[in-house]
Design a protein around this motif. Structure first.
Motif: not given
Length: 492
Positions: A373-385, A467-470
RNA sequence: GCCCCUAUCGUCUAGAGGCCUAGGACGCCGGGUUCUCAUCCCGGUAACAGGAGUUCGAAUCUCCUUGGGGGUACCA
């Protein structure tokens, strides 16, 4: 104690009776059972099966050293005349420690019938008289388990191999008290890939080595992060003391080193899911014999057979653990996985906590195949930056945006994306593939610069989803910022 | 020192005298798929610790040696 209970709950393992849930055979905390132990001990003394003794630790050490020097095993020598009440009173007056020792009576030795190892024999001289009540009035482990097993109607004792040698003591006690004998199974020990047995000490030791290696580390900041004094830190580095768990964790974070996971919570914090741990731990020292290894808890339960526990020690292989985690993440229902992910985000204080369920579910869906899950979090963290505070990986910027001239393609990418009426991952895919074809280049030439521009790294979910998520507004904003920051230098 | 447990690929293991030319999984190596990281798909590498017995036959039984682990507490 509380942590153990929490760990079990996280693993999804519950108990019919015991701490927190109560039951007919309580109380379940040893501290609340002291009177029980004491009354049984007194009974043994009355019957001449146990006796008071007054040796100090130093005196016993001398005896033991003498035995070793003579290349003999050590067994306590019982006094010819057992002490009486007057002797106890005198010892107390003299300030000597007063303990109760069990008089082992087994001229023919012992046989432990172990479910895993078969009959294990011990000679009569192997088990000397041992303490059952310490001089502080508390029972020893040996005494307490025997009483508890009987009173709590325990039928099977399954424990670590380190207790095999203690079992004759327990059986001698059971015989003396007229107790029935539970079945015993002594499991193999799990050893760590870094050498010895898997032990809590590994974490502080790893941290110490990391600090020693990193001479430039700011010791004062480190001590502050751990909430300990500079003297304590020095003591720790000299190997004289061990800081507590939170301090070790905090210092590791400060130093940026990863400590090996040992406790169940460590695995939780590293992004393993409970299904993985139950399956993997279940297979350490046990094997059902088939060729399937990835099992759900219910399957594991139905296939479990105490006679199939393995005899030899097993090594904890973290590589295999992470592959199990990948499998279990894929096997989870979306709802379960979402629940795990949210717990993980809360535990680690991730910025992704702000995201809603739909977004988090989408992230999980895009990242199936991840190890943790840490890997997923790292990969998707950009959305919340924040759009203007993205951390750019210098080597990604250098390679993708500068060296490969990626920044130059960004304005066109932005324009085409901006023209989209309906924003979906599919539509985005069409735009980007069309662009690549138009320019006669691979999709990578378009996708990578875009990826670096919006995430700051070369690692992310599939670019269309990213892109879509962002969202298009934020995507365009980030592209513009990246072009301003890295674009002009390339061109001029 | 004394006592106990244990020994199959790098790792977890299957194997209870002939089904073993030793099977699976992870890892590793090579190839394919692919917009990145992963995933996925093919293929490959690799083990019965050593030595004596028992037996027509031993990875499987016995003994010895060696290696690993544990215990040797008024810790659990």
């Amino acid at each position: 104690m509380q942590q153990v209970l929490n760990d079990l709950r996280w693993l999804g393992i519950d108990w019919d009776e015991g701490p927190e849930v109560g039951g007919p055979n309580g109380p379940y905390l040893q501290s609340q059972r002291l009177d029980i132990y004491r009354s049984y001990a007194e009974r043994l003394v009355r019957e001449g099966k146990a006796y008071y003794c007054f040796d100090t630790v130093e005196e016993l050490t001398v005896l033991r050293d003498k035995a070793e020097a003579a290349k003999q095993g050590f067994a306590y020598t019982r006094p010819a005349v057992l002490p009486d009440e007057k002797d106890v009173a005198r010892a107390r007056a003299e300030g000597r420690p007063v303990a109760i020792r069990f008089a082992v009576n087994a001229p023919q030795g012992f046989v432990v019938d172990d479910l895993i190892r078969g009959k294990v024999r011990f000679g009569p001289a192997e088990v000397g008289d041992f303490i059952i009540i310490k001089s502080d009035g508390f029972p020893t482990y040996h005494f307490a388990v025997v009483i508890d097993d009987e009173l709590m109607k325990v039928t099977h004792v399954i424990r670590g191999q380190e207790h095999l040698m203690n079992t004759p003591c327990h059986q001698a006690l059971q015989d003396a008290l007229g107790f029935r004998r539970p079945a015993y199974a002594h499991m193999s020990v799990t050893v760590s890939d870094s050498g010895g047995k898997l032990s809590k000490r590994e974490r502080p030791v790893t941290l110490r080595k990391a600090i020693e290696k990193n001479a430039a580390a700011d010791r004062a900041a480190l001590a502050a992060a751990g909430g300990i004094s500079a003297e304590n830190l020095d003591g720790f580095l000299r190997g004289e003391s061990m800081p507590d768990m939170p301090a070790v964790d905090a210092m590791a974070r400060q130093l940026g080193v990863e400590l090996p996971e040992i406790n169940i919570v460590d695995f939780f914090r590293s992004g393993y899911i409970p299904e993985t741990m139950v399956n993997f731990l279940g297979f350490l020292g046990f094997n059902p014999g088939g060729e399937r290894e990835i099992l759900r808890r219910e399957e594991l339960v139905s296939v479990f057979d105490i006679h199939r526990l393995t005899k030899a020690n097993s090594l904890f292989d973290r590589k295999k653990l992470s592959s199990f985690n990948t499998e279990h993440i894929k096997m989870c229902t979306p709802e379960t996985l979402l629940a795990h992910f949210k717990m993980f985000l809360a535990q680690t204080g991730s910025p992704l906590q702000k995201a809603d369920d739909a977004m988090l579910s989408r992230m999980l869906h895009c990242c199936l195949g991840a190890r943790t899950l840490a890997e997923i979090e790292r990969k998707c963290r950009f959305v919340s930056a924040d759009d203007d505070a993205i951390e750019f990986d210098p080597s990604a910027v250098e390679k993708v945006l500068r060296k490969d001239g990626g920044a130059a393609t960004l304005p066109l990418v932005a324009r085409r994306l901006g023209e989209l009426k309906e924003v979906t991952a599919e539509a985005i895919e069409q735009v980007l593939r069309g662009l690549a074809e138009e320019k006669q280049v691979g999709l990578g030439k378009v996708a990578q610069p875009l990826r670096v521009a919006i995430t700051g790294t070369t690692i992310s979910p599939p670019i269309f989803d990213a892109v879509d998520m962002l969202g298009m507004d934020r995507t365009l904003k980030r592209i513009a910022l990246a072009v301003r920051r890295f674009g002009t230098e390339t061109n001029g």
